[in-house]
Design a protein around this motif. Structure first.
Motif, mmCIF file in Angstrom:
data_model
loop_
_atom_site.group_PDB
_atom_site.id
_atom_site.type_symbol
_atom_site.label_atom_id
_atom_site.label_comp_id
_atom_site.label_asym_id
_atom_site.label_seq_id
_atom_site.Cartn_x
_atom_site.Cartn_y
_atom_site.Cartn_z
ATOM 1 N N SER A 1 -6.245 14.963 0.916
ATOM 2 C CA SER A 1 -5.916 16.304 0.728
ATOM 3 C C SER A 1 -5.128 16.617 -0.549
ATOM 4 N N ALA A 2 -3.742 17.126 -0.374
ATOM 5 C CA ALA A 2 -3.065 17.091 -1.527
ATOM 6 C C ALA A 2 -2.840 15.861 -2.337
ATOM 7 N N GLY A 3 -2.803 14.660 -1.429
ATOM 8 C CA GLY A 3 -2.743 13.443 -1.765
ATOM 9 C C GLY A 3 -3.555 12.839 -2.490
ATOM 10 N N LEU A 4 -5.059 13.382 -2.349
ATOM 11 C CA LEU A 4 -6.206 13.102 -3.183
ATOM 12 C C LEU A 4 -5.905 13.735 -4.379
ATOM 13 N N ALA A 5 -5.526 15.246 -4.229
ATOM 14 C CA ALA A 5 -5.741 15.975 -5.525
ATOM 15 C C ALA A 5 -4.996 15.572 -6.756
ATOM 16 N N ILE A 6 -3.931 14.548 -6.347
ATOM 17 C CA ILE A 6 -3.209 14.079 -7.612
ATOM 18 C C ILE A 6 -3.587 12.696 -8.094
ATOM 19 N N GLN A 7 -4.743 12.077 -7.728
ATOM 20 C CA GLN A 7 -5.187 10.921 -8.285
ATOM 21 C C GLN A 7 -6.123 10.842 -9.293
ATOM 22 N N GLY A 8 -6.542 11.941 -9.676
ATOM 23 C CA GLY A 8 -7.452 12.209 -10.843
ATOM 24 C C GLY A 8 -6.701 11.766 -12.148
ATOM 25 N N SER A 9 -7.733 11.160 -12.950
ATOM 26 C CA SER A 9 -6.900 10.810 -14.401
ATOM 27 C C SER A 9 -7.435 11.754 -15.574
ATOM 28 N N LEU A 10 -8.071 12.653 -15.481
ATOM 29 C CA LEU A 10 -8.507 13.740 -16.518
ATOM 30 C C LEU A 10 -7.384 14.849 -16.424
ATOM 31 N N ALA A 11 -7.250 15.338 -15.476
ATOM 32 C CA ALA A 11 -5.962 16.284 -15.360
ATOM 33 C C ALA A 11 -5.691 16.503 -13.741
ATOM 34 N N VAL A 12 -4.845 17.504 -13.424
ATOM 35 C CA VAL A 12 -4.515 17.620 -12.004
ATOM 36 C C VAL A 12 -4.542 19.010 -11.719
ATOM 37 N N TYR A 13 -5.320 19.673 -10.997
ATOM 38 C CA TYR A 13 -5.339 20.880 -10.616
ATOM 39 C C TYR A 13 -4.159 20.993 -9.665
ATOM 40 N N ASP A 14 -3.184 21.672 -10.053
ATOM 41 C CA ASP A 14 -1.715 21.397 -9.272
ATOM 42 C C ASP A 14 -1.565 22.380 -8.286
ATOM 43 N N GLY A 15 -2.342 23.498 -8.400
ATOM 44 C CA GLY A 15 -1.668 24.686 -7.407
ATOM 45 C C GLY A 15 -0.588 25.148 -7.470
ATOM 46 N N CYS A 16 0.129 25.022 -8.459
ATOM 47 C CA CYS A 16 1.477 25.716 -8.535
ATOM 48 C C CYS A 16 1.570 27.222 -8.792
ATOM 49 N N GLN A 17 0.510 27.853 -8.937
ATOM 50 C CA GLN A 17 0.458 29.340 -9.126
ATOM 51 C C GLN A 17 -0.452 29.854 -7.870
ATOM 52 N N GLY A 18 -0.704 28.854 -7.050
ATOM 53 C CA GLY A 18 -1.376 29.305 -5.647
ATOM 54 C C GLY A 18 -2.710 28.812 -5.857
ATOM 55 N N SER A 19 -3.278 28.613 -4.670
ATOM 56 C CA SER A 19 -4.789 28.144 -4.572
ATOM 57 C C SER A 19 -5.761 29.151 -5.218
ATOM 58 N N VAL B 1 0.904 -1.236 0.005
ATOM 59 C CA VAL B 1 -0.027 0.016 0.009
ATOM 60 C C VAL B 1 0.878 1.055 -0.066
ATOM 61 N N VAL B 2 0.459 2.229 -0.680
ATOM 62 C CA VAL B 2 1.282 3.689 -1.057
ATOM 63 C C VAL B 2 0.293 4.503 -0.759
ATOM 64 N N TYR B 3 0.654 5.465 0.336
ATOM 65 C CA TYR B 3 -0.539 6.615 0.739
ATOM 66 C C TYR B 3 0.338 7.863 0.582
ATOM 67 N N PHE B 4 -0.229 8.619 -0.185
ATOM 68 C CA PHE B 4 0.341 10.063 -0.507
ATOM 69 C C PHE B 4 -0.282 11.106 0.665
ATOM 70 N N ARG B 5 0.134 11.495 1.371
ATOM 71 C CA ARG B 5 -0.122 12.591 2.391
ATOM 72 C C ARG B 5 -0.418 14.083 1.954
#
Length: 355
Positions: free
Chosen positions: A170-188, A133-137
């Motif tokens: 949280s952030a570990g959930l945000a990266i799981q989608g297969s369509l695209a990832v809202y990355d937050g790299c420019q701020g929330s 099991v691998v969990y992203f926090r």
């Protein structure tokens, strides 16, 4: 006392301050390490027969014992080794302390990666490949996206392909989608801002990190009701339609205190609080390149309360309520279905703990 030097109060204070100074320096150095691996539980890995894959999707950062135990049962009936991956905070064992308290857990290893190049470290990849099991926090999902071109995502996919489990909170959930990832790299971004201007700089996306079949054409978001993120999810989906990435843009929003456990057949069960599935599947009146606000008639929304199930592989065509957006404004409360109740078109759980 014979043999011991006599120290004044001032001398003791100097000695204490010096000692605390060295301790603080040691902690600062530890927190500055670019890579931290720390294991709790058994020293040797278990041998488990896997019956997944399974996904664990949490609306806020740490897993909770009850829902995570249900997730582990989808992975195996044997004892398991878990890896928790973080990229934003110092070495903190909060997740592993919860996880190792579960009877089915053999060990839990916290891995904190602060520099992207450390995602290719052989010790990191070996720990992941040997886990079930691998969990992203939680943290900042932009930091996770820096690992995209490393061998780490492939190592996680190998765990899943052999019947293991993965997911995150949280952030570990945000990266799981297969369509695209809202990355937050420019701020929330907030819902009102995203609906008013869906192409603003801080509505930024990265290509998906993973491609789990249960989350096909799906964006994922966390803290959903608590931080009022329905509006921004609708803006995200509208943009995915407008740029032609898909004809059916789905969003999975999970509130704080809620977790969705998806079994190997794609059947998801909600634990704790609420989750929402949102679908945009028709041409929009806006969301094309420009500064115009979102206008979209007929978002389809499924509200999923604790204990309810949703078929992610054979997605229902009924049981939703509709929400419109007109010039960046929601026309109704998007979190509450209308008074006339709808019945979800869901499959009955299979036997063997829902497998």
């Amino acid at each position: 006392m014979p043999g011991l030097p006599s120290l004044s109060c001032r001398s003791w204070r100097r000695l204490l301050c010096a000692t605390l100074g060295w301790l603080s320096l040691g902690l600062a150095q530890a927190e500055g390490d670019s890579l931290v691996l720390h294991r709790l539980g058994a020293a040797e890995n278990a041998v488990a027969a896997l019956r997944g894959p399974a996904l664990y999707l949490k609306g806020d950062g740490p897993p909770d014992s009850a829902s995570f135990a249900a997730f582990l049962r989808q992975v195996s009936g044997d004892r398991l080794d878990v890896v928790v991956l973080g990229a934003s905070y110092p070495d903190w064992e909060g997740e592993c302390r919860t996880i190792t308290g579960l009877d089915q857990v053999n060990s839990c290893t916290t891995i904190v990666i602060r520099q992207p190049q450390d995602a290719a470290d052989p010790a990191v990849l070996d720990a992941i490949r040997r886990a079930e099991v691998v969990y992203f926090r939680g943290g900042d999902q932009c930091n996770f996206m820096h690992w995209r071109d490393s061998p780490l995502p492939a190592a996680v996919r190998q765990v899943v392909q052999r019947g293991g489990g993965t997911g995150g909170g949280s952030a570990g959930l945000a990266i799981q989608g297969s369509l695209a990832v809202y990355d937050g790299c420019q701020g929330s971004v907030t819902s009102p801002s995203a609906l008013a201007e869906p192409y603003r700089d801080n509505v930024s996306f990265s290509e998906h990190l993973f491609d789990w079949s249960a989350l096909r054409n799906t964006l994922t978001d966390s803290h959903f009701v608590k931080r009022d993120r329905m509006g921004r999810m609708m803006a995200f989906l509208c943009r995915q339609l407008a740029v032609g990435h898909t004809a059916q843009a789905w969003g999975l929003g999970i509130n704080e205190g809620a977790a969705v456990v998806i079994d190997r057949n794609g059947l998801g069960t909600v634990h704790g609080d609420t989750a929402y599935m949102v679908l945009a599947d028709r041409p929009s009146e806006s969301c094309h390149q420009g500064a115009d606000p979102v206008s979209y008639a007929g978002y389809k929304v499924w509200r999923l309360d604790a204990g309810q199930q949703f078929d992610f592989n054979q997605r229902p065509r009924t049981g939703y309520y509709r929400v419109d957006v007109v010039q960046g404004a929601l026309t109704t409360d998007p979190y509450e279905p209308p008074a006339a109740a709808h019945t979800l078109a869901l499959r009955e759980p299979d036997r063997l703990d829902g497998l």
